[in-house]
Design a protein around this motif. Structure first.
Motif, PDB file in Angstrom:
ATOM      1  N   THR A 105     -46.857  77.069  25.231  1.00  0.00           N
ATOM      2  CA  THR A 105     -47.704  77.629  24.188  1.00  0.00           C
ATOM      3  C   THR A 105     -49.175  77.551  24.558  1.00  0.00           C
ATOM      4  O   THR A 105     -49.576  76.797  25.458  1.00  0.00           O
ATOM      5  N   GLY A 106     -49.969  78.322  23.833  1.00  0.00           N
ATOM      6  CA  GLY A 106     -51.416  78.228  23.941  1.00  0.00           C
ATOM      7  C   GLY A 106     -51.929  77.289  22.870  1.00  0.00           C
ATOM      8  O   GLY A 106     -51.498  76.148  22.768  1.00  0.00           O
ATOM      9  N   LEU A 116     -56.578  82.115  10.632  1.00  0.00           N
ATOM     10  CA  LEU A 116     -56.022  81.361  11.753  1.00  0.00           C
ATOM     11  C   LEU A 116     -55.466  82.299  12.811  1.00  0.00           C
ATOM     12  O   LEU A 116     -54.780  83.266  12.495  1.00  0.00           O
ATOM     13  N   LYS A 117     -55.777  81.988  14.070  1.00  0.00           N
ATOM     14  CA  LYS A 117     -55.249  82.748  15.201  1.00  0.00           C
ATOM     15  C   LYS A 117     -54.439  81.790  16.061  1.00  0.00           C
ATOM     16  O   LYS A 117     -54.901  80.706  16.412  1.00  0.00           O
ATOM     17  N   ILE A 118     -53.205  82.193  16.377  1.00  0.00           N
ATOM     18  CA  ILE A 118     -52.322  81.357  17.185  1.00  0.00           C
ATOM     19  C   ILE A 118     -51.941  82.112  18.450  1.00  0.00           C
ATOM     20  O   ILE A 118     -51.498  83.260  18.391  1.00  0.00           O
ATOM     21  N   SER A 119     -52.115  81.465  19.592  1.00  0.00           N
ATOM     22  CA  SER A 119     -51.736  82.051  20.876  1.00  0.00           C
ATOM     23  C   SER A 119     -50.496  81.317  21.378  1.00  0.00           C
ATOM     24  O   SER A 119     -50.590  80.196  21.878  1.00  0.00           O
ATOM     25  N   ASP A 143     -53.909  81.237  31.255  1.00  0.00           N
ATOM     26  CA  ASP A 143     -54.993  80.487  31.877  1.00  0.00           C
ATOM     27  C   ASP A 143     -54.914  79.059  31.350  1.00  0.00           C
ATOM     28  O   ASP A 143     -55.491  78.719  30.319  1.00  0.00           O
ATOM     29  N   TRP A 144     -54.188  78.204  32.054  1.00  0.00           N
ATOM     30  CA  TRP A 144     -53.919  76.866  31.549  1.00  0.00           C
ATOM     31  C   TRP A 144     -55.161  75.992  31.539  1.00  0.00           C
ATOM     32  O   TRP A 144     -55.287  75.092  30.688  1.00  0.00           O
ATOM     33  N   THR A 145     -56.090  76.214  32.469  1.00  0.00           N
ATOM     34  CA  THR A 145     -57.323  75.435  32.439  1.00  0.00           C
ATOM     35  C   THR A 145     -58.135  75.783  31.204  1.00  0.00           C
ATOM     36  O   THR A 145     -58.697  74.907  30.539  1.00  0.00           O
TER      37      THR A 145
END
Length: 279
Positions: A105-106, A116-119, A143-145
């Motif tokens: 997940t993001g 609310l915004k969920i990635s 983009d995990w970083t």
């Protein structure tokens, strides 16, 4: 021979429009504890205990500090196995929850109006409760970083380039971000050096902090597990040993003006108050 327990691990979410923060404490292993940090009164109050897993770097605090958007891996049955939820701080009672397809997940982010915004790879409709503001689901970021540092970017941290000669050699290849002190000129620098789930770091993320001095040199803050400025330009810090601190500039030097020890806490779950169980 006495073997000491490993120190608790701390991470802090700071409200962007109120003198409030939420401390997310891990320890003992398998337990998380939330604590409300009143930055104006300099007081810490206990909230929820959870036996499960929270992912603080994928969480967010509403601008006024009253709502928590969080991602959890629980021990419950589907759909309470992996989910995003919104609760009232410092509690984890889900007033609305969306099922997530695993931990790939993001994160989530509140806007100024509490939308609310969920990635993440989640169901678009909640399986539990309702959200009285708008909520949208976006494609999962790869983009995990950026995911690791998204909470810093929300608070005004920006990529830092150039002048790496000021850094210790071990940090010169790190991902660097910085934030200038509100009302001042000094910067706080964060160096992201990778992920090591055996090391001391939230979600395994390895970070180092440095504080810019009047002469432009950078002073390492090896005790900092987390650090940021508050809106008044004070340095907030969570230490690797398990305390939270406020550090201020006094008479030309940095001085610790307040601290609170969170090391020796044992799980003591209590029911949430009635106000935390409903909108």
């Amino acid at each position: 021979m006495t073997i000491s327990a490993p120190p608790c691990r701390l991470y802090v979410l700071v409200a962007t429009a109120a003198p409030a923060a939420l401390i997310m404490r891990r320890g003992p292993s398998g337990w998380w504890h939330l604590l409300e940090w009143d930055l104006r009164a300099r007081e810490v109050s206990s909230g929820a205990w959870l036996r499960g897993t929270l992912y603080p770097r994928r969480c967010d605090l509403s601008p006024d500090g009253k709502l928590l958007g969080y991602f959890a891996l629980g021990h419950g049955q589907h759909p309470w196995d992996t989910y995003f939820a919104v609760s009232k701080t410092p509690w984890l009672t889900a007033l609305v929850a969306w099922h997530a397809s695993g931990t790939w997940t993001g994160g989530c982010e509140f806007a100024a109006d509490n939308s609310l915004k969920i990635s993440a790879s989640i169901d678009e409709q909640p399986f539990h409760g309702r959200y009285p503001y708008s909520a949208t689901v976006e494609d999962l970021t790869l983009d995990w970083t950026y995911r690791d540092l998204q909470n810093e970017y929300k608070r005004g941290w920006r990529p830092l380039e150039g002048r790496t000669e000021r850094l210790p050699p071990a940090l010169r290849e790190a991902v660097l971000i910085g934030r200038v002190q509100p009302g001042g000129e000094r910067a706080l620098v964060l160096a992201h050096t990778g992920t090591d789930f055996q090391g001391h770091g939230i979600e395994g993320v390895q970070v180092s902090y440095l504080r810019e001095e009047d002469d432009g040199n950078l002073t390492p803050l090896p005790e900092a597990a987390w650090a940021d400025w508050d809106s008044e330009g004070r340095l907030l810090m969570a230490t690797r040993e398990g305390s939270v601190k406020i550090v201020e500039r006094r008479s030309g030097t940095w001085a610790e003006t307040w601290s609170h020890d969170l090391r020796d806490l044992t799980p003591a779950p209590t029911p949430p108050p009635s106000w935390a169980r409903a909108w």
